[in-house]
Design a protein around this motif. Sequence first.
Motif, short mmCIF file in Angstrom:
data_model
loop_
_atom_site.label_atom_id
_atom_site.label_comp_id
_atom_site.label_asym_id
_atom_site.label_seq_id
_atom_site.Cartn_x
_atom_site.Cartn_y
_atom_site.Cartn_z
N SER A 76 0.85 -1.19 0.00
CA SER A 76 0.00 0.00 0.00
C SER A 76 0.88 1.24 0.00
N ARG B 68 -4.36 0.56 -1.50
CA ARG B 68 -3.74 -0.77 -1.44
C ARG B 68 -3.25 -1.22 -2.82
N GLU C 231 -5.96 -2.10 -5.58
CA GLU C 231 -7.33 -2.45 -5.21
C GLU C 231 -8.21 -1.26 -5.60
N ASP D 117 -9.53 1.31 -4.56
CA ASP D 117 -9.58 2.17 -3.37
C ASP D 117 -9.74 3.65 -3.67
#
Length: 472
Positions: A103, A112, A155, A157
């Motif tokens: 991350s 991440r 991810e 995010d």
Amino acid sequence: MSIMIGLEVHCQLNTESKLFCSCEAYPKDAQPNSSTCEICLGYPGTKPVINKKAIDHVISIGLALGCRINPESYFSRKTYFYPDMPKNYQITQYEVPIASEGSIEVNGMKIRIRRVHLEEDPARILYADGNLETASHVLVDYNRAGTPLAEIVTEPDMKSPKEARAFLEKLSTILEYLKVYDQSKGASLRVDANISVDGGERAEVKNVTGFENVEKALNYEAVRQQNIVRLGRKVERETRHFDEVAKTTRTLRKKEFEEDYGYIFDPDLPVLDISDEWKSKIEKGMPELPDTMVKRFSKQYGIGDYDAKVIVYTGRDFASFFEDVCRIYSKPKAASRWMINYLLKSLNWRSERISQSRASPDTFSELLAMIDKGEITERYAKEIIKEYVDTGFRPSDIASRSGPKPSLQGLRDIVKKVIKDNTKAASEFAAGKNDALAYLIGAVLKETGKRGDPKEIAKMIKKEISNASVAQ
Ligand SMILES: [Zn+2]
């Protein structure tokens, strides 16, 4: 409506040769298809030999992004039929990549990292007489085929196109500091951006270059998907193409899943074992990363977090220029202020990086010293910087070419002359109009070739005018 964005960033790695053969990876001014061999052209019976440097680079990216380095990873064949891939498969990492689960922090938000893996770049397709939709035929340049790529997958995010852009800017700075990515050699970052709204299906916008374009593509996609949801319909899972001219996205392929590619392990490449020794050797050789450098600059030079961030994130070359200036010139705060507010502005105006420019720490320090000694006014220094960045001439030469600084008596004479020539402005100022003073200062500076301290000149003008009013 909530937005979820995940990115896949393809970074062309800084190596001499390609990933599986000894062809030059970034041949300069090369004819199309000249940096090729049996391996990167996919001849039957040839076998790949892996470039260790490319693995080193992916390990250091993984470590910089806080990932776990997997002791064993694998290479697989991703099968698809397309002219940019002569073997009809791309060698990539699917099951276990070199690095997983890291991350980074971007503007206080944790993004991440799912994985970082190594793969080969396909050839470059050129649309001969139009674009993807209008060209009658395509040309293929295999010089790019087999160039090593690190694919960095996040991810989902990021919650806005703006956040996605901030992430990309931070990531590219980290890659540059790691020296794994070198734009000056012609390496680029290409982004596949996945976006969904309100937890619906996601669309993937493929192969976007330029962070501004990524932000625009995502903005367009967010609005398109939100409109579909508002109409009570469902967003379809699809791959889309970003039109850089129209700044819109269009359907390329419907419903595509990774499994559709029929991955198989590559029998030509053994398991990639990364020992602890290998990993720690890379770790020890890693350069200082941007966030650590920001903290150090802020403390060591006392320039504050904001200035430190601007300097460090402008680029590795800009940061080392700053450190070099501080070795010669003893006031870091003034150095950072002049670099950020004026030097950087002139460079940006020319779309130049400091390392490509004619500026040097030595000559730039000279300019700062001239301001301190009062040899030039701040206002004139700002103009010198423009010419300095344009020509690379020493600031002292630029200043002396426009004549020596007038003496106090000389300046007084010029002030007197200007007041005499501009009686209207002088009487307006005497009547309390402050704009008139600025006009008179400007007129004096014009006479002196922009030399002389405006504050000093203002004082002289006031004195002359009040003397004159007393005399009347
Ligand atoms: Zn080759």
